[in-house]
Design a protein around this motif. Structure first.
Motif, PDB file in Angstrom:
ATOM      1  N   TYR A 211     -13.540  -0.688   1.677  1.00  0.00           N
ATOM      2  CA  TYR A 211     -13.068  -1.823   1.291  1.00  0.00           C
ATOM      3  C   TYR A 211     -12.376  -2.470   1.634  1.00  0.00           C
ATOM      4  N   ASP A 212     -11.380  -3.116   0.979  1.00  0.00           N
ATOM      5  CA  ASP A 212      -9.578  -3.906   0.618  1.00  0.00           C
ATOM      6  C   ASP A 212      -8.934  -2.869   0.977  1.00  0.00           C
ATOM      7  N   THR A 213      -8.389  -2.635   1.425  1.00  0.00           N
ATOM      8  CA  THR A 213      -7.747  -1.903   1.245  1.00  0.00           C
ATOM      9  C   THR A 213      -5.517  -2.143   1.596  1.00  0.00           C
ATOM     10  N   ILE A 214      -5.039  -1.260   0.757  1.00  0.00           N
ATOM     11  CA  ILE A 214      -4.047  -1.840   0.794  1.00  0.00           C
ATOM     12  C   ILE A 214      -2.661  -0.002   0.559  1.00  0.00           C
ATOM     13  N   PHE A 215      -1.937  -0.305   1.244  1.00  0.00           N
ATOM     14  CA  PHE A 215      -1.369   0.737   1.969  1.00  0.00           C
ATOM     15  C   PHE A 215       0.067   0.399   1.150  1.00  0.00           C
ATOM     16  N   ALA A 216       0.541   1.238   0.495  1.00  0.00           N
ATOM     17  CA  ALA A 216       1.706   1.101  -0.184  1.00  0.00           C
ATOM     18  C   ALA A 216       2.903   2.392  -0.010  1.00  0.00           C
ATOM     19  N   PHE A 217       3.901   1.717   0.182  1.00  0.00           N
ATOM     20  CA  PHE A 217       4.901   2.644  -0.223  1.00  0.00           C
ATOM     21  C   PHE A 217       6.278   2.412  -0.713  1.00  0.00           C
ATOM     22  N   PRO A 218       5.981   3.295  -1.957  1.00  0.00           N
ATOM     23  CA  PRO A 218       6.909   3.411  -3.457  1.00  0.00           C
ATOM     24  C   PRO A 218       7.944   3.645  -2.722  1.00  0.00           C
ATOM     25  N   MET A 219       9.062   3.176  -3.397  1.00  0.00           N
ATOM     26  CA  MET A 219      10.928   3.620  -2.867  1.00  0.00           C
ATOM     27  C   MET A 219      11.810   3.875  -4.575  1.00  0.00           C
ATOM     28  N   TYR A 220      10.504   4.663  -5.596  1.00  0.00           N
ATOM     29  CA  TYR A 220      11.228   4.889  -7.066  1.00  0.00           C
ATOM     30  C   TYR A 220      10.056   6.477  -7.387  1.00  0.00           C
ATOM     31  N   GLU A 221       9.729   7.147  -6.894  1.00  0.00           N
ATOM     32  CA  GLU A 221       8.773   7.977  -7.359  1.00  0.00           C
ATOM     33  C   GLU A 221       9.751   9.275  -7.415  1.00  0.00           C
ATOM     34  N   GLU A 222      10.624   9.260  -7.420  1.00  0.00           N
ATOM     35  CA  GLU A 222      11.561  10.490  -7.644  1.00  0.00           C
ATOM     36  C   GLU A 222      11.811  10.502  -8.644  1.00  0.00           C
ATOM     37  N   ILE A 223      12.606   9.178  -9.397  1.00  0.00           N
ATOM     38  CA  ILE A 223      12.181   9.651 -10.938  1.00  0.00           C
ATOM     39  C   ILE A 223      11.682   8.016 -11.675  1.00  0.00           C
ATOM     40  N   GLY A 224      10.912   8.908 -11.633  1.00  0.00           N
ATOM     41  CA  GLY A 224       9.420   8.668 -12.219  1.00  0.00           C
ATOM     42  C   GLY A 224       8.469   6.952 -11.899  1.00  0.00           C
ATOM     43  N   HIS A 225       8.960   5.920 -11.811  1.00  0.00           N
ATOM     44  CA  HIS A 225       8.477   4.867 -11.715  1.00  0.00           C
ATOM     45  C   HIS A 225       7.721   3.790 -10.002  1.00  0.00           C
ATOM     46  N   GLY A 226       7.642   4.669  -9.787  1.00  0.00           N
ATOM     47  CA  GLY A 226       7.306   3.703  -8.193  1.00  0.00           C
ATOM     48  C   GLY A 226       6.210   3.647  -8.180  1.00  0.00           C
ATOM     49  N   GLY A 227       5.088   4.135  -8.969  1.00  0.00           N
ATOM     50  CA  GLY A 227       4.106   3.824  -8.766  1.00  0.00           C
ATOM     51  C   GLY A 227       3.403   2.407  -9.760  1.00  0.00           C
ATOM     52  N   THR A 228       4.817   2.096 -10.823  1.00  0.00           N
ATOM     53  CA  THR A 228       4.748   1.324 -12.536  1.00  0.00           C
ATOM     54  C   THR A 228       4.284  -0.241 -12.005  1.00  0.00           C
ATOM     55  N   PHE A 229       4.620  -0.329 -10.686  1.00  0.00           N
ATOM     56  CA  PHE A 229       3.973  -1.964 -10.593  1.00  0.00           C
ATOM     57  C   PHE A 229       2.514  -1.763  -9.396  1.00  0.00           C
ATOM     58  N   VAL A 230       1.973  -2.551  -9.785  1.00  0.00           N
ATOM     59  CA  VAL A 230       0.359  -2.067  -8.855  1.00  0.00           C
ATOM     60  C   VAL A 230       0.306  -3.951  -8.939  1.00  0.00           C
TER      61      VAL A 230
END
Length: 348
Positions: A211-230
């Protein structure tokens, strides 16, 4: 389907990544490195305003979009003040164990774009001087950063260091030569290496994911909100992150684990079952397991809890001594890439 994985690529790439400083919020160097890596395979790296880096890959089927993510940020420190003796007061970014970083070299990234090398010390730094040195607590009120030859706030400011400077801790990468790697920041740069390995594999064989795929590399995971924007249109968010070793986990450093639940609660039932089915098909029988995390969460659950309309799951290599100098065997990273490939290619 070919599930052979290039171990040497993973080892080389992990070493490059952990040696590239990226404490929470400091992304210039790691973004530059990531851009150079993916461009050699013909991909374009894009960014959102949360400093998440993306690579978009068209799939065979555009009826849904899946996102696989591995965070670029590592635990670190932020400068909060300067002491009269020229040492720096800090606060932690992510789950720092202050006892673990005592004596470490570190990199202070100033707002002027300079990097200054320092050392993390306890304020009572010597057993030869302070009788209670061993017993004194290790926390943000008793630990400081010492900059060589800085003896006053004026000395520090002359180097461009101010409140808000971000600090990375030296990873001390070490390859034991038997498949074991010891380093800080295996969390989560081992999984970044896995996703880069899959991008390389897709480009090399000219294949498309299911399927169409997005490879994402967030920057704020260690403080809990890296994946909050999708990004708009994502149907599934699968986070690749380290998993756990300890009394509640039937895992070791050779294994990949699928997370069924963590500190925020369960992952999506059906997607988790699909990840388990993928592991059953492609992973070595004694090198995968299912886990329930406690002091643990991922960008996948962050994405769900931010009220995004998607299914969410997580898996990754099991690591001992997490948030310290972590240890992992290349087997676990290989198993993680095999599981990632099975998911991307829609085998279950």
């Amino acid at each position: 389907m070919n599930y052979e994985v290039d171990e040497q690529f993973l080892v080389r790439t992990l070493k490059k990544l952990v040696k590239c400083d990226s404490p929470v919020g400091y992304y210039p160097e790691i973004h530059e490195l990531m851009g150079r890596i993916v461009s050699q395979w013909g991909y374009e790296l894009t960014f959102d305003r949360k400093a998440t880096a993306y690579v978009r890959v068209p799939g065979k089927d555009c009826s849904k979009t899946v996102l696989v993510g591995a965070h670029l940020d590592t635990i670190g420190l932020v400068v909060r003040g300067i002491n009269d003796n020229g040492t720096l007061r800090v606060r932690m970014l992510g789950g720092i164990n202050y006892s673990d970083i005592e004596g470490e070299t570190c990199y202070v990234h100033t707002r002027k774009g300079e990097t200054v090398v320092g050392q993390i010390i306890h304020n009572k730094h010597s057993v030869h001087v302070w009788e209670d040195c061993r017993d004194d607590p290790r926390n943000e009120d008793t630990m400081s950063i010492s900059i060589p030859d800085c003896k006053s706030p004026e000395d520090v400011k002359a180097l461009g260091i101010t409140q808000g400077a971000l600090v990375g801790v030296d990873p001390h990468y070490f390859d034991m030569g038997n498949g074991f790697i010891v380093s800080r920041h295996i969390d989560d740069k081992s999984c970044v290496a896995v996703l880069l390995g899959e991008l390389r594999w897709l480009a090399k064989i000219g294949e498309k994911p299911a399927y169409d795929t997005i490879f994402a590399f967030p920057m704020y995971e260690e403080i809990g909100h890296g994946g909050t924007f999708v990004p708009e249109g994502v149907d599934e968010y699968v986070a690749l992150d380290i998993t756990l070793i300890g009394p509640d986990y039937s895992s070791d450093e050779h294994s990949v684990a699928v997370m069924a639940s963590d500190a925020k609660g369960p992952y999506d039932w059906n997607l988790t079952n699909r990840l388990i089915a993928c592991a059953e098909q492609v992973c070595d029988p004694d090198k995968w397991n299912v886990q329930v995390g406690f002091h643990y969460s991922t960008d996948g659950n962050a994405a769900s809890h931010a009220a995004n309309d998607l299914y969410w799951g997580a898996f990754g290599p099991s690591v001992i001594n997490s948030h310290s100098r972590e240890r992992c065997h290349i087997d676990a990273i290989v198993q993680t890439e095999k599981l990632c490939r099975a998911y991307l290619m829609g085998v279950a």
